[in-house]
Enzyme design. Structure first.
Site, PDB file in Angstrom:
ATOM      1  CB  ILE A 139     108.455 -26.668  33.684  1.00  0.00           C
ATOM      2  CG1 ILE A 139     108.572 -26.316  35.173  1.00  0.00           C
ATOM      3  CG2 ILE A 139     107.564 -25.664  32.971  1.00  0.00           C
ATOM      4  CD1 ILE A 139     109.178 -24.921  35.426  1.00  0.00           C
ATOM      5  CG  ASP A 140     111.638 -31.146  31.678  1.00  0.00           C
ATOM      6  OD1 ASP A 140     110.565 -31.765  31.565  1.00  0.00           O
ATOM      7  OD2 ASP A 140     112.396 -30.903  30.720  1.00  0.00           O
ATOM      8  CD  GLN A 141     113.529 -33.839  39.981  1.00  0.00           C
ATOM      9  OE1 GLN A 141     113.529 -34.804  39.240  1.00  0.00           O
ATOM     10  NE2 GLN A 141     113.800 -33.935  41.263  1.00  0.00           N
ATOM     11  CG  ASN A 239     112.022 -34.195  28.403  1.00  0.00           C
ATOM     12  OD1 ASN A 239     112.393 -35.366  28.457  1.00  0.00           O
ATOM     13  ND2 ASN A 239     111.540 -33.592  29.488  1.00  0.00           N
ATOM     14  NE  ARG A 242     116.220 -31.643  29.285  1.00  0.00           N
ATOM     15  CZ  ARG A 242     115.953 -32.625  30.145  1.00  0.00           C
ATOM     16  NH1 ARG A 242     114.746 -32.721  30.710  1.00  0.00           N
ATOM     17  NH2 ARG A 242     116.884 -33.510  30.426  1.00  0.00           N
TER      18      ARG A 242
END
Length: 310
Positions: A139-141, A239, A242
């Site tokens: 998963i994204d930072q 992403n 998003r």
């Protein structure tokens, strides 16, 4: 030797990590996160960690940065946690953690000084004779929430097969601008990753590079100008949520990369994109029993919802 600063009235109200990231101190959020992760930061004489990154500083507070503190070269652990990760589940073949925003899932060459979940779990496993964790998904930072790692190659392979078949249940909570209509439905797009810009872009279905992205969404709560949306991933593109929200004019609150329209449309202050990996369910790679986990909302996300409800 440590560096010490006293917070004045002009600086009061700043987040601890943003204060540390200023050019005259550490120079980047990644370095600030790494310093917090490795126990190099003190606030009013008390050691603070990455879970305290969002702490608002008050006039008169003292911040100490001790970069060469003995024993701080690697991420620190305590008996209840892996670094600043909460272990949700662990057995002999896998570990499920609740990742705080600000940590990478795995190390990245372009962010070599940033702390990662992978490194923290590696430290956790080392005393038990395990060499390293095995990556299953990411998963994204700046996304918080659930991530699963395997402890051996066989478990990793079995879990990756499930993810490839789109069998695991992956549900996220997002706060977006606007009110998605209809109240529930499906987002289906074709995306291509731009290696230079490091972002997803929409492309034509006949583009040979295109990857299909599918998400099922449901609006859980409407606010005046925003909505809390539950998003269930079918595919797992980088992403994905998003960019899909942005393509429909519903930029995530706090989003810096995938934005829609002028900045004046995005008036809500939030230090990261408002996205939380809330639920994760899959079959155990060893015995096949169903596993299902939910991660409580982090403090910053809960505070955002309280602000919007008021």
């Amino acid at each position: 030797m440590p560096d010490d600063w006293t917070i004045d009235h002009d600086t009061a109200g700043a987040r601890l990590d943003k204060y540390l990231a200023a050019p005259e101190r550490l120079g980047s959020r990644a370095r600030a996160a790494a310093a917090l992760e490795r126990g190099k930061v003190y606030l009013n004489g008390n050691e603070v960690r990455i879970a305290d990154a969002a702490t608002r500083l008050a006039a008169g507070d003292t911040v100490r940065l001790w970069m060469d503190r003995p024993g701080s070269a690697r991420a620190r652990r305590d008996p209840q946690a892996v670094g600043d990760l909460k272990i949700v589940f662990e057995d002999e073949v896998l570990v499920v953690v609740n990742k705080p925003a600000g940590l990478l899932t795995v190390p990245l060459e372009r962010k070599s000084d940033a702390a990662s979940v992978f490194e923290q779990i590696e430290n956790h496993l080392r005393p038990f004779g395990k060499r390293r964790p095995f990556v299953v998904h990411r998963i994204d930072q700046d996304t918080s929430g659930l991530v699963v790692f395997a402890k051996d190659a066989a478990a990793q392979s079995a879990l990756k097969v499930q993810f490839k078949r789109r069998e695991p249940e992956r549900v996220y909570l997002a706060v977006v601008y606007g009110h998605p209509t209809p109240r529930q439905g499906q987002w289906r797009d074709h995306l291509v990753w731009d290696d230079k810009a490091l972002i997803q872009k929409e492309t034509h279905p006949r583009d040979p590079r295109a990857q299909e992205a599918i998400s099922d969404y449901r609006v859980a709560e409407f606010f005046r100008d925003t909505s809390l949306v539950e998003v269930r991933l079918q595919s797992g593109r980088r992403n994905q949520i998003r960019i899909q929200a942005r393509l429909r004019g519903h930029t995530l609150v706090g989003e810096k990369r995938y934005t829609f329209g002028p900045d004046a449309l995005r008036t809500i202050q939030f230090e990261r994109h408002a996205l939380h990996a809330w639920r994760l369910a899959f079959d155990h790679p060893g015995d096949g029993r169903p596993l299902r986990f939910e991660a409580d909302l982090p403090a910053d996300f809960s505070a955002l919802l309280r602000r919007l409800r008021s």
